[in-house]
Write a protein that holds these residues in place. Structure first.
Motif, mmCIF file in Angstrom:
data_model
loop_
_atom_site.group_PDB
_atom_site.id
_atom_site.type_symbol
_atom_site.label_atom_id
_atom_site.label_comp_id
_atom_site.label_asym_id
_atom_site.label_seq_id
_atom_site.Cartn_x
_atom_site.Cartn_y
_atom_site.Cartn_z
ATOM 1 N N GLY A 100 6.197 -3.535 22.191
ATOM 2 C CA GLY A 100 5.416 -2.382 21.320
ATOM 3 C C GLY A 100 4.880 -3.710 19.959
ATOM 4 N N LEU A 101 5.444 -4.779 19.713
ATOM 5 C CA LEU A 101 4.920 -5.057 18.553
ATOM 6 C C LEU A 101 3.255 -6.254 19.164
ATOM 7 C CD1 LEU A 101 7.644 -5.145 17.387
ATOM 8 C CD2 LEU A 101 7.654 -6.999 16.608
ATOM 9 N N ALA A 102 3.096 -6.264 20.508
ATOM 10 C CA ALA A 102 1.470 -6.643 20.228
ATOM 11 C C ALA A 102 0.701 -5.578 20.183
ATOM 12 C CB ALA A 102 1.754 -7.283 22.498
ATOM 13 N N PRO A 103 0.689 -4.446 21.239
ATOM 14 C CA PRO A 103 -0.466 -3.344 21.254
ATOM 15 C C PRO A 103 -0.150 -3.187 19.301
ATOM 16 C CG PRO A 103 1.451 -2.729 21.901
ATOM 17 C CD PRO A 103 1.728 -4.186 21.766
ATOM 18 N N PHE A 104 0.751 -3.144 18.426
ATOM 19 C CA PHE A 104 1.408 -2.667 17.030
ATOM 20 C C PHE A 104 0.165 -4.079 16.465
ATOM 21 C CE2 PHE A 104 2.845 -2.782 12.663
ATOM 22 C CZ PHE A 104 2.414 -1.917 12.204
ATOM 23 N N LYS A 105 0.600 -5.107 16.671
ATOM 24 C CA LYS A 105 -0.266 -6.323 16.187
ATOM 25 C C LYS A 105 -2.109 -6.832 15.807
ATOM 26 C CE LYS A 105 3.950 -8.563 14.521
ATOM 27 N NZ LYS A 105 4.143 -10.163 13.598
ATOM 28 N N ALA A 106 -1.999 -5.774 17.592
ATOM 29 C CA ALA A 106 -4.175 -5.433 17.807
ATOM 30 C C ALA A 106 -4.159 -4.544 17.295
ATOM 31 C CB ALA A 106 -3.833 -4.997 18.907
ATOM 32 N N LEU A 107 -3.779 -3.333 16.930
ATOM 33 C CA LEU A 107 -4.076 -2.447 16.408
ATOM 34 C C LEU A 107 -4.380 -2.461 14.868
ATOM 35 C CD1 LEU A 107 -2.161 0.434 18.537
ATOM 36 C CD2 LEU A 107 -4.650 0.300 18.322
ATOM 37 N N SER A 108 -2.744 -2.776 14.443
ATOM 38 C CA SER A 108 -2.428 -2.986 12.566
ATOM 39 C C SER A 108 -2.554 -4.048 11.694
ATOM 40 C CB SER A 108 -1.456 -1.835 12.263
ATOM 41 O OG SER A 108 -1.854 -1.394 13.402
ATOM 42 N N PHE A 109 -2.510 -5.290 12.694
ATOM 43 C CA PHE A 109 -2.185 -6.611 12.205
ATOM 44 C C PHE A 109 -2.759 -6.488 10.744
ATOM 45 C CE2 PHE A 109 -1.361 -11.528 11.010
ATOM 46 C CZ PHE A 109 -0.693 -11.393 11.255
ATOM 47 N N LYS A 142 22.200 2.641 5.389
ATOM 48 C CA LYS A 142 22.154 3.897 4.529
ATOM 49 C C LYS A 142 21.729 2.619 3.556
ATOM 50 C CE LYS A 142 25.919 4.209 1.460
ATOM 51 N NZ LYS A 142 27.461 4.169 0.554
ATOM 52 N N GLU A 143 21.284 1.398 3.276
ATOM 53 C CA GLU A 143 20.064 1.453 1.582
ATOM 54 C C GLU A 143 18.546 1.123 2.770
ATOM 55 O OE1 GLU A 143 23.342 -0.509 2.487
ATOM 56 O OE2 GLU A 143 24.244 -0.157 0.751
ATOM 57 N N VAL A 144 17.487 0.900 2.342
ATOM 58 C CA VAL A 144 16.042 0.827 1.999
ATOM 59 C C VAL A 144 15.658 -0.952 2.334
ATOM 60 C CG1 VAL A 144 13.734 1.279 2.216
ATOM 61 C CG2 VAL A 144 16.258 3.130 1.631
ATOM 62 N N ARG A 145 15.021 -1.145 3.206
ATOM 63 C CA ARG A 145 14.927 -2.971 3.727
ATOM 64 C C ARG A 145 13.020 -2.558 3.947
ATOM 65 N NH1 ARG A 145 13.917 -6.079 8.271
ATOM 66 N NH2 ARG A 145 12.725 -8.452 7.190
ATOM 67 N N THR A 146 12.659 -3.432 4.240
ATOM 68 C CA THR A 146 10.969 -3.636 4.007
ATOM 69 C C THR A 146 10.181 -4.867 4.604
ATOM 70 O OG1 THR A 146 9.752 -3.295 2.154
ATOM 71 C CG2 THR A 146 10.745 -1.353 4.405
ATOM 72 N N SER A 147 9.743 -5.244 5.332
ATOM 73 C CA SER A 147 9.007 -6.396 4.896
ATOM 74 C C SER A 147 7.566 -6.685 5.088
ATOM 75 C CB SER A 147 10.060 -7.407 5.891
ATOM 76 O OG SER A 147 9.451 -7.856 7.372
ATOM 77 N N PRO A 148 6.549 -7.792 5.507
ATOM 78 C CA PRO A 148 5.883 -7.260 5.813
ATOM 79 C C PRO A 148 5.625 -7.386 7.190
ATOM 80 C CG PRO A 148 5.714 -9.364 4.565
ATOM 81 C CD PRO A 148 6.857 -8.456 4.052
ATOM 82 N N ASP A 149 4.330 -6.722 8.061
ATOM 83 C CA ASP A 149 4.067 -7.713 9.435
ATOM 84 C C ASP A 149 3.846 -8.924 9.657
ATOM 85 O OD1 ASP A 149 1.843 -7.796 8.956
ATOM 86 O OD2 ASP A 149 0.692 -6.466 10.380
ATOM 87 N N HIS A 150 4.035 -10.078 8.926
ATOM 88 C CA HIS A 150 3.649 -11.812 9.455
ATOM 89 C C HIS A 150 4.031 -12.711 9.292
ATOM 90 C CE1 HIS A 150 2.850 -12.404 4.989
ATOM 91 N NE2 HIS A 150 2.530 -11.192 4.928
ATOM 92 N N GLY A 151 4.720 -13.760 8.779
ATOM 93 C CA GLY A 151 5.260 -14.377 9.210
ATOM 94 C C GLY A 151 4.948 -15.147 8.241
ATOM 95 N N THR A 152 5.752 -17.376 8.112
ATOM 96 C CA THR A 152 5.638 -17.957 7.517
ATOM 97 C C THR A 152 4.445 -18.709 6.827
ATOM 98 O OG1 THR A 152 6.441 -19.474 8.722
ATOM 99 C CG2 THR A 152 8.204 -18.316 7.398
ATOM 100 N N GLY A 153 3.062 -18.307 7.891
ATOM 101 C CA GLY A 153 1.597 -18.701 8.099
ATOM 102 C C GLY A 153 1.743 -19.931 7.717
ATOM 103 N N PHE A 154 2.467 -21.345 8.040
ATOM 104 C CA PHE A 154 2.933 -22.169 7.785
ATOM 105 C C PHE A 154 1.096 -23.332 7.551
ATOM 106 C CE2 PHE A 154 7.266 -22.634 8.893
ATOM 107 C CZ PHE A 154 7.296 -22.828 7.573
ATOM 108 N N ASP A 155 0.487 -22.563 8.118
ATOM 109 C CA ASP A 155 -1.283 -23.279 8.551
ATOM 110 C C ASP A 155 -1.899 -23.177 7.448
ATOM 111 O OD1 ASP A 155 -0.786 -20.412 9.471
ATOM 112 O OD2 ASP A 155 -2.769 -20.257 10.585
#
Length: 344
Positions: free
Chosen positions: A271-280, A291-304
């Motif tokens: 699921g995530l490989a095509p998603f990130k290719a289309l929408s990263f 019960k509660e609402v939680r979201t986050s960005p679709d990327h990681g820590t970006g240490f580089d």
């Protein structure tokens, strides 16, 4: 909007050595964002000040030691530790993982207690955050263990929503984990979320096949014919618009996904490989089913790129707007269904 009506967004700071603080600051650099919500960042003003100096960003913040001190028109920093913390931008360290866990734990507690309305999580390093107190593969599993409900990880944009039947588990364990019960649970969770969180009346859901070419009638695997297809047929017979299984390569290659409100992949990278290719960079990670609402960005820590002022805040902004939208749609849905029950 009256300032007392604004949604309070709890924000966990993420890994201190990554780009989490940067995308948070860049998001609220635009003062208009405070017209939509009141942010509360769980961490420390010392850490935020360090990042501001390193990035040369001028973003005023308001330090507090209690949620009773929230200023509705400022970027609030909830100080949950006082000590100096060693920051080593771009490095994965146990110290940065420890304090990422402290931020997450405190923000989830406040969410559970209703002191913040929604939760927006900064990216963590899944290795360094591990400890006796945090022993989970990722955010989703931690949230399910600490909040009410059965979680479903959905990566989404306005045009594409992909949920995962299995999450952060080894590929070797996927096939044995795909059971009729699990498929039903994830379909029902996605269906309910599409209705109550996104206002879709009769959502259409596609389920992807586990094996290449849907198993080619047993030549490449029997799970699709023996488990997935009969389960989909059983769910569809109950009145839900659920279809599949679809071979993943053709499904995305032919843009069939555009015909559905939600898609369920059988495992993480399917699921995530095509998603990130289309929408990263513009996608949002939404935890449905709780019960509660939680979201986050679709990327990681970006240490580089940490500390180099190169991080793009677009995904974080989208995660913020999604949390606000879902909160409002869900609130309206609850009111409407409550009224409907009263009429009956």
């Amino acid at each position: 909007m009256d300032k007392s009506d604004k949604i309070i967004v709890g924000i966990s700071i993420g890994d201190l050595n990554g780009i989490g603080v940067e995308v948070i600051l860049k998001t609220f650099q635009d003062k208009r964002m405070l017209d939509f919500c009141t942010p509360v960042i769980f961490g420390s003003t010392k850490v935020v000040s360090y990042h501001k100096k390193a990035l040369k960003l001028e973003v005023p913040v308001h330090g507090i030691t209690s949620l009773n001190q929230i200023n509705r028109n400022k970027i609030n920093i909830m100080n949950i530790w006082k000590e100096e913390v060693e920051i080593d931008l771009g490095k994965a360290t146990k110290v940065s993982g420890l304090y990422a866990a402290k931020s997450l734990t405190s923000s989830v507690k406040s969410l559970k207690e209703g002191k913040v309305d929604v939760l927006l999580t900064g990216p963590i390093n899944k290795e360094t955050i591990q400890s006796e107190d945090f022993n989970f593969p990722g955010h989703t599993e931690y949230l399910e263990a600490n909040l009410e409900g059965k979680s479903l990880m959905i990566l989404m944009t306005n045009k594409l929503r992909i949920g995962l039947i299995t999450g952060h588990i080894p590929i070797s364990k996927v096939a044995e984990s795909i059971t009729p019960e699990l498929i039903k649970e994830k379909v029902f969770t996605m269906h309910n979320s599409l209705c109550q969180d996104f206002g879709i009346n009769k959502p259409k859901i596609a389920v992807l096949a586990l094996n290449p070419h849907c198993g080619d009638k047993g030549v490449i695997g029997k799970e699709d014919d023996e488990i997935i297809k009969p389960t989909i047929e059983e769910i569809a017979a109950s009145g839900k618009l659920v279809y599949g299984p679809y071979a993943a390569d053709g499904f995305f290659g032919s843009e069939t996904y555009k015909q559905f409100d939600g898609v369920l992949a059988t495992y993480h990278d399917q699921g995530l490989a095509p998603f990130k290719a289309l929408s990263f960079g513009n996608g949002v990670n939404y935890t449905a089913g709780l019960k509660e609402v939680r979201t986050s960005p679709d990327h990681g820590t970006g240490f580089d790129i940490a500390g180099k002022n190169l991080a793009n805040p677009s995904s974080f902004k989208e995660a913020l707007f999604t949390a606000i939208q879902v909160f409002n749609v869900r609130k309206e849905y609850i009111e409407l269904t409550k009224n409907r029950l009263l009429v009956k």
